[in-house]
Each structure stands twice: as C-alpha cells, then as structure tokens.
Write a protein that holds these residues in place. Structure first.
Motif, PDB file in Angstrom:
ATOM      1  N   MET A   1       0.659  -1.194  -0.125  1.00 45.20           N
ATOM      2  CA  MET A   1       0.015  -0.009   0.073  1.00 45.20           C
ATOM      3  C   MET A   1       0.988   1.327   0.149  1.00 45.20           C
ATOM      4  SD  MET A   1      -2.745   1.231   2.918  1.00 45.20           S
ATOM      5  CE  MET A   1      -3.846  -0.293   2.447  1.00 45.20           C
ATOM      6  N   ASP A   2       0.849   2.154  -0.955  1.00 46.37           N
ATOM      7  CA  ASP A   2       1.417   3.179  -1.155  1.00 46.37           C
ATOM      8  C   ASP A   2       0.748   4.579  -0.552  1.00 46.37           C
ATOM      9  OD1 ASP A   2       3.578   2.245  -2.555  1.00 46.37           O
ATOM     10  OD2 ASP A   2       2.217   2.189  -4.457  1.00 46.37           O
ATOM     11  N   LEU A   3       1.405   5.215   0.508  1.00 46.47           N
ATOM     12  CA  LEU A   3       0.882   6.499   1.012  1.00 46.47           C
ATOM     13  C   LEU A   3       1.737   7.740   0.558  1.00 46.47           C
ATOM     14  CD1 LEU A   3       1.596   5.234   4.666  1.00 46.47           C
ATOM     15  CD2 LEU A   3      -0.409   4.899   3.358  1.00 46.47           C
ATOM     16  N   LEU A   4       0.730   8.693   0.599  1.00 42.98           N
ATOM     17  CA  LEU A   4       1.280   9.945   0.248  1.00 42.98           C
ATOM     18  C   LEU A   4       0.924  10.873   1.566  1.00 42.98           C
ATOM     19  CD1 LEU A   4       0.179  13.254  -0.316  1.00 42.98           C
ATOM     20  CD2 LEU A   4       2.060  12.416  -1.499  1.00 42.98           C
ATOM     21  N   ILE A   5       1.980  11.355   2.189  1.00 44.37           N
ATOM     22  CA  ILE A   5       2.090  12.213   3.227  1.00 44.37           C
ATOM     23  C   ILE A   5       2.150  13.618   3.212  1.00 44.37           C
ATOM     24  CG2 ILE A   5       2.549  12.269   5.794  1.00 44.37           C
ATOM     25  CD1 ILE A   5       3.540   9.393   5.348  1.00 44.37           C
ATOM     26  N   ALA A  24       0.549  14.563  -8.776  1.00 50.50           N
ATOM     27  CA  ALA A  24       0.646  13.508  -9.262  1.00 50.50           C
ATOM     28  C   ALA A  24       0.900  12.332  -8.222  1.00 50.50           C
ATOM     29  CB  ALA A  24       2.169  13.536 -10.363  1.00 50.50           C
ATOM     30  N   ALA A  25       1.419  12.787  -7.341  1.00 51.20           N
ATOM     31  CA  ALA A  25       1.808  11.747  -6.023  1.00 51.20           C
ATOM     32  C   ALA A  25       0.307  11.350  -5.442  1.00 51.20           C
ATOM     33  CB  ALA A  25       2.772  12.060  -5.058  1.00 51.20           C
ATOM     34  N   ILE A  26      -0.562  12.322  -5.451  1.00 49.09           N
ATOM     35  CA  ILE A  26      -1.926  11.888  -4.713  1.00 49.09           C
ATOM     36  C   ILE A  26      -2.585  11.150  -5.735  1.00 49.09           C
ATOM     37  CG2 ILE A  26      -4.140  13.074  -4.334  1.00 49.09           C
ATOM     38  CD1 ILE A  26      -2.569  15.654  -3.367  1.00 49.09           C
ATOM     39  N   ASP A  27      -2.608  11.278  -6.713  1.00 44.55           N
ATOM     40  CA  ASP A  27      -3.341  10.517  -7.962  1.00 44.55           C
ATOM     41  C   ASP A  27      -2.540   9.079  -7.856  1.00 44.55           C
ATOM     42  OD1 ASP A  27      -4.794  12.661  -8.963  1.00 44.55           O
ATOM     43  OD2 ASP A  27      -3.510  12.847 -10.573  1.00 44.55           O
ATOM     44  N   ALA A  28      -1.366   8.870  -7.541  1.00 45.99           N
ATOM     45  CA  ALA A  28      -0.703   7.467  -7.516  1.00 45.99           C
ATOM     46  C   ALA A  28      -0.840   6.748  -6.366  1.00 45.99           C
ATOM     47  CB  ALA A  28       0.773   7.649  -7.958  1.00 45.99           C
ATOM     48  N   ALA A  29      -1.126   7.647  -5.289  1.00 47.89           N
ATOM     49  CA  ALA A  29      -1.220   6.934  -3.843  1.00 47.89           C
ATOM     50  C   ALA A  29      -2.491   6.074  -3.633  1.00 47.89           C
ATOM     51  CB  ALA A  29      -0.835   7.951  -2.768  1.00 47.89           C
ATOM     52  N   TYR A 142      13.975  23.401   1.119  1.00 49.16           N
ATOM     53  CA  TYR A 142      12.824  22.838  -0.025  1.00 49.16           C
ATOM     54  C   TYR A 142      11.609  23.050   0.602  1.00 49.16           C
ATOM     55  CZ  TYR A 142      17.212  21.548  -2.262  1.00 49.16           C
ATOM     56  OH  TYR A 142      18.511  21.536  -2.605  1.00 49.16           O
ATOM     57  N   ALA A 143      10.546  23.026  -0.274  1.00 47.92           N
ATOM     58  CA  ALA A 143       9.224  22.540  -0.193  1.00 47.92           C
ATOM     59  C   ALA A 143       9.450  21.072  -0.264  1.00 47.92           C
ATOM     60  CB  ALA A 143       8.229  23.220  -0.852  1.00 47.92           C
ATOM     61  N   THR A 144       8.369  20.332   0.846  1.00 48.35           N
ATOM     62  CA  THR A 144       8.481  19.195   0.675  1.00 48.35           C
ATOM     63  C   THR A 144       7.035  18.332   1.075  1.00 48.35           C
ATOM     64  OG1 THR A 144       8.977  18.875   3.060  1.00 48.35           O
ATOM     65  CG2 THR A 144      10.780  18.837   1.628  1.00 48.35           C
ATOM     66  N   TYR A 145       7.269  16.893   0.566  1.00 47.05           N
ATOM     67  CA  TYR A 145       6.130  16.004   1.175  1.00 47.05           C
ATOM     68  C   TYR A 145       6.876  14.508   1.124  1.00 47.05           C
ATOM     69  CZ  TYR A 145       5.943  14.390  -3.823  1.00 47.05           C
ATOM     70  OH  TYR A 145       6.089  13.990  -4.794  1.00 47.05           O
ATOM     71  N   LEU A 146       6.219  13.700   1.582  1.00 45.62           N
ATOM     72  CA  LEU A 146       6.403  12.108   2.034  1.00 45.62           C
ATOM     73  C   LEU A 146       5.664  11.201   1.317  1.00 45.62           C
ATOM     74  CD1 LEU A 146       7.133  12.111   5.901  1.00 45.62           C
ATOM     75  CD2 LEU A 146       8.977  12.092   4.233  1.00 45.62           C
ATOM     76  N   THR A 147       6.400  10.180   0.927  1.00 41.21           N
ATOM     77  CA  THR A 147       5.755   8.919   0.344  1.00 41.21           C
ATOM     78  C   THR A 147       6.062   7.891   1.213  1.00 41.21           C
ATOM     79  OG1 THR A 147       7.220   8.441  -1.453  1.00 41.21           O
ATOM     80  CG2 THR A 147       5.285   9.747  -1.836  1.00 41.21           C
ATOM     81  N   ALA A 148       5.637   6.605   1.349  1.00 47.95           N
ATOM     82  CA  ALA A 148       6.085   5.629   2.105  1.00 47.95           C
ATOM     83  C   ALA A 148       5.301   4.343   1.625  1.00 47.95           C
ATOM     84  CB  ALA A 148       5.613   5.948   3.732  1.00 47.95           C
ATOM     85  N   ARG A 149       5.683   3.212   1.805  1.00 46.22           N
ATOM     86  CA  ARG A 149       4.974   1.953   1.774  1.00 46.22           C
ATOM     87  C   ARG A 149       4.757   1.222   3.094  1.00 46.22           C
ATOM     88  NH1 ARG A 149       3.349  -1.573  -1.422  1.00 46.22           N
ATOM     89  NH2 ARG A 149       3.578  -0.881  -3.480  1.00 46.22           N
ATOM     90  N   ASP A 156       7.638   1.363   5.564  1.00 46.27           N
ATOM     91  CA  ASP A 156       9.098   1.418   5.289  1.00 46.27           C
ATOM     92  C   ASP A 156       9.224   2.207   3.839  1.00 46.27           C
ATOM     93  OD1 ASP A 156       9.057  -2.112   4.095  1.00 46.27           O
ATOM     94  OD2 ASP A 156       8.423  -0.261   3.017  1.00 46.27           O
ATOM     95  N   LYS A 157      10.310   2.210   3.247  1.00 48.89           N
ATOM     96  CA  LYS A 157      10.600   2.993   1.826  1.00 48.89           C
ATOM     97  C   LYS A 157      10.055   4.410   2.195  1.00 48.89           C
ATOM     98  CE  LYS A 157      10.574  -1.001  -0.875  1.00 48.89           C
ATOM     99  NZ  LYS A 157      10.163  -1.632  -2.285  1.00 48.89           N
ATOM    100  N   VAL A 158      10.199   4.960   3.409  1.00 46.85           N
ATOM    101  CA  VAL A 158       9.829   6.488   3.538  1.00 46.85           C
ATOM    102  C   VAL A 158      10.853   7.335   2.770  1.00 46.85           C
ATOM    103  CG1 VAL A 158       9.577   8.305   5.281  1.00 46.85           C
ATOM    104  CG2 VAL A 158       8.875   6.039   5.802  1.00 46.85           C
ATOM    105  N   GLU A 159      10.042   8.145   1.915  1.00 45.64           N
ATOM    106  CA  GLU A 159      11.105   9.153   1.240  1.00 45.64           C
ATOM    107  C   GLU A 159      10.603  10.494   1.262  1.00 45.64           C
ATOM    108  OE1 GLU A 159      12.476   9.457  -3.598  1.00 45.64           O
ATOM    109  OE2 GLU A 159      11.300   7.628  -3.011  1.00 45.64           O
ATOM    110  N   LEU A 160      11.487  11.437   1.431  1.00 43.21           N
ATOM    111  CA  LEU A 160      11.237  12.817   1.596  1.00 43.21           C
ATOM    112  C   LEU A 160      11.346  13.451  -0.032  1.00 43.21           C
ATOM    113  CD1 LEU A 160      10.598  15.474   3.181  1.00 43.21           C
ATOM    114  CD2 LEU A 160      12.988  15.663   3.386  1.00 43.21           C
ATOM    115  N   HIS A 161      10.217  13.884  -0.449  1.00 44.92           N
ATOM    116  CA  HIS A 161      10.443  14.573  -1.698  1.00 44.92           C
ATOM    117  C   HIS A 161      10.531  16.080  -1.816  1.00 44.92           C
ATOM    118  CE1 HIS A 161       9.078  10.782  -3.759  1.00 44.92           C
ATOM    119  NE2 HIS A 161       8.540  10.592  -2.398  1.00 44.92           N
ATOM    120  N   ARG A 162      11.698  16.492  -2.506  1.00 45.90           N
ATOM    121  CA  ARG A 162      11.759  17.897  -2.515  1.00 45.90           C
ATOM    122  C   ARG A 162      11.126  18.503  -3.688  1.00 45.90           C
ATOM    123  NH1 ARG A 162      18.475  18.200  -1.551  1.00 45.90           N
ATOM    124  NH2 ARG A 162      18.385  17.735   0.740  1.00 45.90           N
TER     125      ARG A 162
END
Length: 166
Positions: A1-5, A24-29, A142-149, A156-162
């Motif tokens: 399950m993919d999360l957009l945070i 785009a990340a909202i659409d994919a999550a 940077y302005a940021t958001y996170l994704t995680a699985r 896991d796979k928490v990633e900070l997106h710039r």
C-alpha cells in the motif's frame, strides 16, 4: 500500500494550488494522509475527489467549515499498521516520549504544523513522520512531502520529496 503524506498546504494563502508533482503523487497513492492546515474547503474537496482514500485532520489555520468536516485526530488501520494523524505535537524537545504516551496504541504518527520534515522513532517503537510543507518552506531549504509503503503492519520506504522552487 502506497501512502502520500502531506500537511501545511495553506492553499490559497501560500500558493494558488498544490505543485504538480504533489498532485501526481496524490493520484498515484493508495491513501493520502493530510495533517492539517488546508486553509480552504476547495482544497479539501479537490484532494478528496482525486484521492483513492483520504485521511485528514484540521490544523490551527483551518476555520469552522473545515473543522466541521475533519477531526482533530484521525485513527486508521492500514495493512495492519495502526496510524494516527494530528496537526500539532508541541515542541520538538521530548516529542517522541510525549507522543508515545499520547498514542500508545499506534505504530505510526503523522503530524504537521512546524513545516519541518521529521522522521524519528520513539523508544516504544512509534514512528513519527512530518512531511514538511509543499507550499511554505519557511526556513527549510525546500518545500517537501513524503511517500511511504505499508505492508504487513510495517512502514518502510519512507522518502522525502523535494519540490522545485516556485
């Protein structure tokens, strides 16, 4: 399950709209977690229309209409992971200790308010994540958001997106 945070979007006060990479990340999550400070109902409606599933809370900059639709704290189970979402957790000093005591039955706490990305683990195992802000970086570079699985009760796979500068 993919999360957009995300959190602290402040639309339209800090930006007219969310940045395209965030949409785009909202659409994919599979699930969008928003930790408050939407500011305008139209953004909540737009995200709700595009997200497969939305879990959101209100923040200190959200008025009566948003507070009528959103809780102060949201709790949800995602693929066996017990998640809480809240806008504010107080000062960074002793944050892990304080949040572990407040959310003893959770595995993950998503929060906002500071506009500062945060990823830590309390001694109890509670993971704390703050995505920063995609529209108001304040003193951050940077302005940021996170994704995680999430799978089998683990994040896991928490990633900070710039995000690129506006």
């Amino acid at each position: 399950m993919d999360l957009l945070i995300t959190a602290d979007t402040h639309v339209p006060n800090r930006a007219r709209d969310l940045p395209a990479p965030l949409w785009a990340a909202i659409d994919a999550a599979d699930v969008v977690l928003h930790a408050g400070d939407w500011v305008d109902m139209s953004l909540l409606d737009a995200v709700a229309a595009r997200a497969r599933r939305l879990v959101g809370v209100y923040g200190n900059n959200d008025g009566p209409q948003l507070r009528a639709r959103l809780p102060e704290v949201a709790r949800v189970e995602l693929a066996g992971l017990r998640v809480a979402v809240v806008h504010e957790t107080g000062p960074k000093t002793r944050r892990e200790e304080r949040c572990a005591a407040r959310f003893p039955d959770c595995d993950l706490l998503v929060f906002g308010h500071s506009h500062i990305p945060w990823d830590s683990v309390a001694p109890t195992g509670l993971r704390l994540l703050n995505p920063g802000s995609p529209t108001d970086r304040r003193a951050q570079p940077y302005a940021t958001y996170l994704t995680a699985r999430v799978a089998a009760g683990r994040v896991d796979k928490v990633e900070l997106h710039r995000l690129p500068p506006r």
